[in-house]
Design an enzyme around this catalytic site. Structure first.
Site, PDB file in Angstrom:
ATOM      1  N   ARG A 107      -6.649   1.269  -5.442  1.00 27.45           N
ATOM      2  CA  ARG A 107      -5.267   1.153  -4.748  1.00 27.45           C
ATOM      3  C   ARG A 107      -4.684   2.365  -5.795  1.00 27.45           C
ATOM      4  NH1 ARG A 107      -1.969  -2.303  -1.051  1.00 27.45           N
ATOM      5  NH2 ARG A 107      -2.996  -4.012  -1.460  1.00 27.45           N
TER       6      ARG A 107
ATOM      7  N   GLY B 145       0.652  -1.153   0.190  1.00 26.36           N
ATOM      8  CA  GLY B 145      -0.283   0.284   0.090  1.00 26.36           C
ATOM      9  C   GLY B 145       0.923   1.628  -0.057  1.00 26.36           C
TER      10      GLY B 145
ATOM     11  N   LEU C 210       3.840  -3.445  12.502  1.00 27.34           N
ATOM     12  CA  LEU C 210       4.675  -2.907  12.679  1.00 27.34           C
ATOM     13  C   LEU C 210       5.834  -3.011  13.726  1.00 27.34           C
ATOM     14  CD1 LEU C 210       6.041  -0.127  11.024  1.00 27.34           C
ATOM     15  CD2 LEU C 210       4.309   1.548  12.682  1.00 27.34           C
TER      16      LEU C 210
ATOM     17  N   ASP D 202      -3.211   0.047  11.729  1.00 19.95           N
ATOM     18  CA  ASP D 202      -4.529   0.329  12.491  1.00 19.95           C
ATOM     19  C   ASP D 202      -4.674  -0.637  13.344  1.00 19.95           C
ATOM     20  OD1 ASP D 202      -7.237  -0.621  13.096  1.00 19.95           O
ATOM     21  OD2 ASP D 202      -6.849  -1.920  11.323  1.00 19.95           O
TER      22      ASP D 202
HETATM   23  P1  IMP Z   1      -1.690  -3.843  11.751  1.00 20.65           P
HETATM   24  O1  IMP Z   1      -0.662  -4.483  11.616  1.00 20.65           O
HETATM   25  O2  IMP Z   1      -3.564  -3.652  12.251  1.00 20.65           O
HETATM   26  O3  IMP Z   1      -1.641  -2.038  11.463  1.00 20.65           O
HETATM   27  O4  IMP Z   1      -1.772  -3.458   9.813  1.00 20.65           O
HETATM   28  C1  IMP Z   1      -1.946  -2.322   9.095  1.00 20.65           C
HETATM   29  C2  IMP Z   1      -2.209  -2.905   7.654  1.00 20.65           C
HETATM   30  O5  IMP Z   1      -4.306  -3.060   7.535  1.00 20.65           O
HETATM   31  C3  IMP Z   1      -2.293  -1.546   6.972  1.00 20.65           C
HETATM   32  O6  IMP Z   1      -0.527  -1.550   6.130  1.00 20.65           O
HETATM   33  C4  IMP Z   1      -2.926  -2.223   5.848  1.00 20.65           C
HETATM   34  O7  IMP Z   1      -3.143  -3.110   5.213  1.00 20.65           O
HETATM   35  C5  IMP Z   1      -4.120  -2.650   6.323  1.00 20.65           C
HETATM   36  N1  IMP Z   1      -4.959  -1.228   6.777  1.00 20.65           N
HETATM   37  C6  IMP Z   1      -5.915  -1.594   7.641  1.00 20.65           C
HETATM   38  N2  IMP Z   1      -6.785  -0.725   7.889  1.00 20.65           N
HETATM   39  C7  IMP Z   1      -6.874  -0.211   6.801  1.00 20.65           C
HETATM   40  C8  IMP Z   1      -7.847   0.776   6.041  1.00 20.65           C
HETATM   41  O8  IMP Z   1      -8.638   1.113   6.350  1.00 20.65           O
HETATM   42  N3  IMP Z   1      -7.894   0.423   4.440  1.00 20.65           N
HETATM   43  C9  IMP Z   1      -6.798  -0.228   3.841  1.00 20.65           C
HETATM   44  N4  IMP Z   1      -6.653  -1.301   4.526  1.00 20.65           N
HETATM   45  C10 IMP Z   1      -6.255  -1.242   5.978  1.00 20.65           C
END
Ligand code: IMP
Ligand code: MG
Length: 299
Positions: A286, A168, A229, A224
């Site tokens: 995207r 992304g 991360l 998110d």
């Molecule tokens: P985390 O490990 O939950 O922080 O995941 C982050 C990843 O979830 C991001 O790199 C995205 O690939 C995906 N993600 C989280 N929220 C969204 C959203 O609102 N739209 C699209 N992808 C999301």
């Protein structure tokens, strides 16, 4: 304040045979293990209410403790009737122990979490429609320019490596790096998605640059829960950089579980699913130059 003794901390891949009160807790523990987020199960009880004679009447025992983030997690995937009761407990908890961070994951949040990590795919395969624009192309570009200026100022005279997290990040990375007026090296990383069957996490695109002695800036599209991360930072920190910071275009703070530090954040957004400018819904959207919100509930 501690009432119950702590069970041993977990090491990913070496889970002791813990008895969870609910299968959803076992699944949640697997998810944490996958991303290398250390946890303890019900390590502590917090007193809430005493009798006049000082005897403890009520206590609150959160399900999980994330040791790296000093955060307790309460999973409430139970019947609605119990939620009111739990919410009351949580309110008391926040009043009596304001210094303790407790995050509540209710059933809806939990289902969203499972779906997000691909455990329970959304019913049907329709690509959701875009409901509204959250940030126009112009707003995005203006913010990216500001971030670039700030990073240029902060990293002047330092050896900087930008590490983008695929997929992304592509449009953001492309625009941001052109707003950074410094000599930089650029690399990318990619993580395999969560598998509920104990398949360990893999870097489907590993680091190629040597980052020892360098300042690293991880570039993310959106943070998110913070779990991916967390895993990335763990991986990078073992490679001897002088510093590791994070620049995320979007910060969905309300959903954070692993409270990773984000030094540069483009926009803070609510608990909505967004697409465009690199972000996808079922691999679509995207390529949009703006950021939009998709229609409806995630489930
Ligand atoms: P985390 O490990 O939950 O922080 O995941 C982050 C990843 O979830 C991001 O790199 C995205 O690939 C995906 N993600 C989280 N929220 C969204 C959203 O609102 N739209 C699209 N992808 C999301
Ligand atoms: Mg990502």
């Amino acid at each position: 304040m501690t009432v119950s003794p702590s069970p041993p901390e977990t090491v990913a891949g070496q889970r002791p045979a813990l008895k969870f009160a609910h299968p959803s807790e076992a699944e949640f523990a697997r998810l944490l293990d996958f991303y290398g987020v250390r946890w303890q199960y019900e390590p502590r009880s917090f007193p809430l209410r005493y009798q006049d004679d000082g005897q403890l009447l009520e206590a609150f025992t959160p399900d999980f403790y994330l040791t790296d983030y000093d955060t307790y997690i309460e999973l409430t995937t139970l019947r609605q009737s119990l939620i009111t009761y739990k919410n009351r407990k949580l309110r008391m908890m926040r009043e009596l122990h304001p210094d303790v961070t407790v995050k509540l994951i209710n059933k809806r949040d939990y289902l969203k979490l499972l779906e997000k990590f691909g455990v329970e795919p959304r019913a049907g395969s329709a690509i959701p429609a875009i409901e509204r624009i959250l940030f126009t192309e112009r707003e995005v570009q203006a913010r990216v320019e500001e971030l670039g200026r700030q990073i240029t100022r902060d990293y002047t005279g330092r050896e900087l490596v930008l590490i983008g997290v695929l997929r992304g990040v592509v449009p953001f990375m492309g625009d941001l790096m052109r707003r950074i007026s410094l000599p930089v090296r650029v690399d990318y990383l990619s993580l395999s998605p969560y598998q509920p069957d104990d398949t360990p996490l893999r870097f489907t695109k590993a680091l190629e640059e040597d980052i020892s002695g360098a300042h690293v800036l991880v570039i993310e599209d959106i943070v998110d829960t913070g779990m991916s991360l967390h895993r990335l930072l763990q991986y990078l920190e073992r490679r001897g950089p002088v510093s590791v910071e994070v620049c995320a275009l979007l910060d969905k703070r309300a959903r954070r579980l692993a409270d990773v530090r984000i030094a540069y954040s483009g926009f803070e957004i609510g608990d909505e699913f967004v697409v465009g400018y690199g972000l996808d819904a079922r691999q679509q959207y995207r390529n949009l130059p703006f950021i939009g919100v998709v229609h409806g509930e995630v489930r």
